[in-house]
Design an enzyme around this catalytic site. Structure first.
Site, PDB file in Angstrom:
ATOM      1  N   TYR A 165      32.548  27.684  83.873  1.00 41.46           N
ATOM      2  CA  TYR A 165      31.372  27.530  84.753  1.00 41.46           C
ATOM      3  C   TYR A 165      31.237  26.078  85.213  1.00 41.46           C
ATOM      4  CZ  TYR A 165      26.411  28.202  86.086  1.00 41.46           C
ATOM      5  OH  TYR A 165      25.214  28.274  86.747  1.00 41.46           O
ATOM      6  N   LYS A 169      31.418  24.756  89.057  1.00 39.16           N
ATOM      7  CA  LYS A 169      30.248  24.096  89.653  1.00 39.16           C
ATOM      8  C   LYS A 169      30.548  22.659  90.065  1.00 39.16           C
ATOM      9  CE  LYS A 169      27.201  27.400  89.580  1.00 39.16           C
ATOM     10  NZ  LYS A 169      26.838  28.044  90.866  1.00 39.16           N
TER      11      LYS A 169
END
Length: 303
Positions: A165, A169
């Protein structure tokens, strides 16, 4: 002056609930025609249903707005192309894209399967790339476009158990940094939102009395600014619980050691190298090169 989107057409991905739904509802309230895109899958990306997107469309229409739903996955190039064509056939333009769709497959890096790493990158990073690339020629032709990508505190600062993640991001920040430059001449402005709100992804972290403070709707005002006519470009706003702050990558002035630099020189002067009082953001690689030239103009430090 009030921010309005009358005559504008907006796509919000992952808009079947949470922050995406809040963005879609607020865009519609301010006059935009809204495409509510949501695969309707589970938090890990499995499954799919049009029910969530259809429900948001029904809410918008009940409030007097215009909206349509789309259930394609943002990772499906053909599906995204069909969505864009459907919008152009119906409304003739696309002015705003808010890339919000995402999934979670949390696990410590040592235990994470590569498949789970790729799946998260595919949705967050490549999904944003695919959707942005699909609308880019339209925005160029219109000489108007506003794109927002969604980063996270994990991508900006880190969070245990989320290497996939965090990588996705952080990658979006790099995407924005180049897209903002390439879009400038065509009035395409690209910005980033880092939200913190109570959603399916954060419900285990935000509980009890704090839950009301972190309503998804409290992120949307910052996003409305980032997709407005007078929006900046290349800005990261962090928003949640009624607060808004700006995040940025910065670089210190640095130290010139000359051509005979050694590892021991770096170790001896690491505090000066890392002096954050000299740090500043860089608009692009050229500005960073100019900063390096300033450092090189100073007499070398030794010992």
């Amino acid at each position: 002056m009030a921010i309005r989107f009358d005559g504008r057409v907006a796509i919000v991905t992952g808009a079947g609930g949470g922050v995406g739904r809040a963005h879609a509802m607020e865009l519609a309230r301010r006059g935009a025609k809204v495409v509510v895109n949501d695969l309707g899958g589970a938090i890990d990306g499995s499954g799919g249903s049009s029910a969530a997107a259809d429900a948001v469309v029904a809410e918008i229409k009940a409030a007097g707005g215009e909206a349509m739903s789309d259930g394609c996955s943002v990772t499906d190039e053909g599906g995204v192309a069909n969505m864009v064509q459907k919008i152009m056939d119906s409304w003739g333009r696309i002015d705003i894209l808010i890339n919000n769709a995402g999934i979670l497959r949390d696990k410590t890096f040592g235990k994470m399967d590569i498949a789970d790493f790729r799946a998260v990158l595919d949705v967050h990073l490549m999904g944003s790339v695919i959707c942005s690339r699909a609308v880019w020629p339209i925005m160029r032709q219109q000489q108007y476009g506003r794109i927002v990508v969604t980063t996270s505190v994990t991508g900006l600062h880190g969070n245990f158990g989320q290497t996939n993640y965090g990588a996705a991001k952080a990658g979006l920040y790099g995407f924005m940094n180049v897209a903002k430059l390439e879009g400038e001449r065509d009035n395409i402005r690209v910005n980033t939102i880092s939200p913190f709100a109570l959603t399916r992804m954060t419900e285990s972290m935000i509980t009890g009395e704090r839950a009301a403070m972190y309503a998804p709707e409290l992120v949307s005002p910052a996003v409305m600014y980032l997709v407005s006519e007078d929006a900046p470009t290349g800005m990261i706003l962090s928003a949640g619980a009624g607060t808004v702050s700006r995040a940025a990558m910065v670089e210190t002035q640095g130290v010139n050691f000359g051509m005979n630099i050694t590892a021991e020189d770096v170790a001896a002067h690491i505090d000066e190298i890392g002096d954050m009082s000299t740090a500043r953001p860089m608009r692009d690689a050229t500005e960073q090169s100019k900063k390096n030239a300033e450092t090189l103009a100073k007499a070398p430090v030794k010992g």
